[in-house]
Motif scaffolding. Structure first.
Motif, PDB file in Angstrom:
ATOM      1  N   GLN A 114       0.836  -1.205   0.000  1.00  0.00           N
ATOM      2  CA  GLN A 114       0.000   0.000   0.000  1.00  0.00           C
ATOM      3  C   GLN A 114       0.871   1.255   0.000  1.00  0.00           C
ATOM      4  OE1 GLN A 114      -2.652  -0.324   3.346  1.00  0.00           O
ATOM      5  NE2 GLN A 114      -4.002  -1.787   2.314  1.00  0.00           N
ATOM      6  N   ARG A 115       1.965   1.223   0.759  1.00  0.00           N
ATOM      7  CA  ARG A 115       2.860   2.383   0.791  1.00  0.00           C
ATOM      8  C   ARG A 115       3.446   2.629  -0.595  1.00  0.00           C
ATOM      9  NH1 ARG A 115       8.156   3.610   1.076  1.00  0.00           N
ATOM     10  NH2 ARG A 115       8.813   1.452   1.138  1.00  0.00           N
ATOM     11  N   GLU A 116       3.877   1.534  -1.226  1.00  0.00           N
ATOM     12  CA  GLU A 116       4.447   1.688  -2.566  1.00  0.00           C
ATOM     13  C   GLU A 116       3.409   2.198  -3.552  1.00  0.00           C
ATOM     14  OE1 GLU A 116       6.132  -2.118  -3.436  1.00  0.00           O
ATOM     15  OE2 GLU A 116       7.803  -1.830  -2.040  1.00  0.00           O
ATOM     16  N   GLU A 117       2.159   1.724  -3.416  1.00  0.00           N
ATOM     17  CA  GLU A 117       1.093   2.217  -4.289  1.00  0.00           C
ATOM     18  C   GLU A 117       0.854   3.703  -4.063  1.00  0.00           C
ATOM     19  OE1 GLU A 117      -2.411  -0.109  -3.649  1.00  0.00           O
ATOM     20  OE2 GLU A 117      -1.617  -1.867  -4.691  1.00  0.00           O
ATOM     21  N   GLY A 146       1.451   9.121  -5.809  1.00  0.00           N
ATOM     22  CA  GLY A 146       1.909  10.486  -5.521  1.00  0.00           C
ATOM     23  C   GLY A 146       2.897  10.961  -6.572  1.00  0.00           C
ATOM     24  N   HIS A 147       3.838  10.076  -6.929  1.00  0.00           N
ATOM     25  CA  HIS A 147       4.823  10.439  -7.955  1.00  0.00           C
ATOM     26  C   HIS A 147       4.143  10.704  -9.292  1.00  0.00           C
ATOM     27  CE1 HIS A 147       8.437  10.109  -5.628  1.00  0.00           C
ATOM     28  NE2 HIS A 147       8.270   8.805  -5.352  1.00  0.00           N
ATOM     29  N   SER A 148       3.215   9.827  -9.650  1.00  0.00           N
ATOM     30  CA  SER A 148       2.538  10.031 -10.937  1.00  0.00           C
ATOM     31  C   SER A 148       1.693  11.293 -10.902  1.00  0.00           C
ATOM     32  CB  SER A 148       1.698   8.809 -11.301  1.00  0.00           C
ATOM     33  OG  SER A 148       0.659   8.620 -10.359  1.00  0.00           O
ATOM     34  N   GLN A 149       1.069  11.574  -9.765  1.00  0.00           N
ATOM     35  CA  GLN A 149       0.270  12.798  -9.656  1.00  0.00           C
ATOM     36  C   GLN A 149       1.172  14.030  -9.711  1.00  0.00           C
ATOM     37  OE1 GLN A 149      -2.149  12.980  -6.156  1.00  0.00           O
ATOM     38  NE2 GLN A 149      -3.153  14.873  -6.757  1.00  0.00           N
TER      39      GLN A 149
END
Length: 182
Positions: free
Chosen positions: A114-117, A122-125
């Motif tokens: 979940q953290r990685e997701e 967040g990175h993609s956003q």
């Protein structure tokens, strides 16, 4: 005095330890009656009571031995059940620890996923917002640069193709300077 001596002599003939004959006969008959009564009536009752007591005592001892043997068997069963219950409790405790460890590992893995997701989202956003901001900035900078260049030159630079080339070249130069400064 002589009378006293005669009386003493008469008394010496009778021994006080030996009773007179008729008393001895009556005593012997009375003894035989009492002995017969005791032997026929009282002695069997006494023997019967003594036999009953002996049987009761022996029966009580046998019952006590049987009860003790039964208690010993029950104790052995109890000890066996207690050992089995302790073994079962240890097995259940071990299973619970294993399940707990597996659950903790699973929860950690799920939390990591979940953290990685969340981080990836967040990175993609952030990347999408950066691209959107860069595009908006490029458009605003291009419009401002065109207006400024038109004011400097004194004529309108409204040609779209030329405007795009000038803006792209200007922004590329800015990006090169920014990368060189790093």
């Amino acid at each position: 005095m002589i009378a006293n001596l005669v009386q003493l002599a008469a008394e010496e003939e009778q021994n006080p330890l030996v009773p007179p004959g008729p008393e001895l006969l009556v005593g012997a008959i009375a003894f035989a009656i009492v002995f017969f009564f005791l032997a026929k009536k009282l002695l069997p009752n006494i023997n019967r009571v003594l036999d009953e007591r002996r049987e009761a005592i022996e029966g009580g001892i046998e019952k006590a031995e049987a009860a003790q043997a039964e208690a010993q068997d029950t104790l052995e069963q109890y000890k066996a059940q207690l050992a089995e219950a302790r073994h079962e409790a240890a097995r259940l405790r071990q299973e619970a620890q294993e399940q707990g460890a597996a659950l903790i590992a699973e929860m950690r893995a799920e939390g990591q996923r979940q953290r990685e997701e969340i981080v990836a989202a967040g990175h993609s956003q952030i990347e999408a917002e950066r691209k959107q901001a860069a595009a908006a900035l490029r458009q605003d900078v291009g419009t401002l640069a065109t207006e400024l260049a038109g004011k400097l030159v004194g004529e309108s630079l409204e040609d779209q193709a030329r405007q795009s080339r000038v803006i792209d070249r200007f922004l590329d130069e800015l990006e090169e300077k920014a990368e060189a400064a790093r």
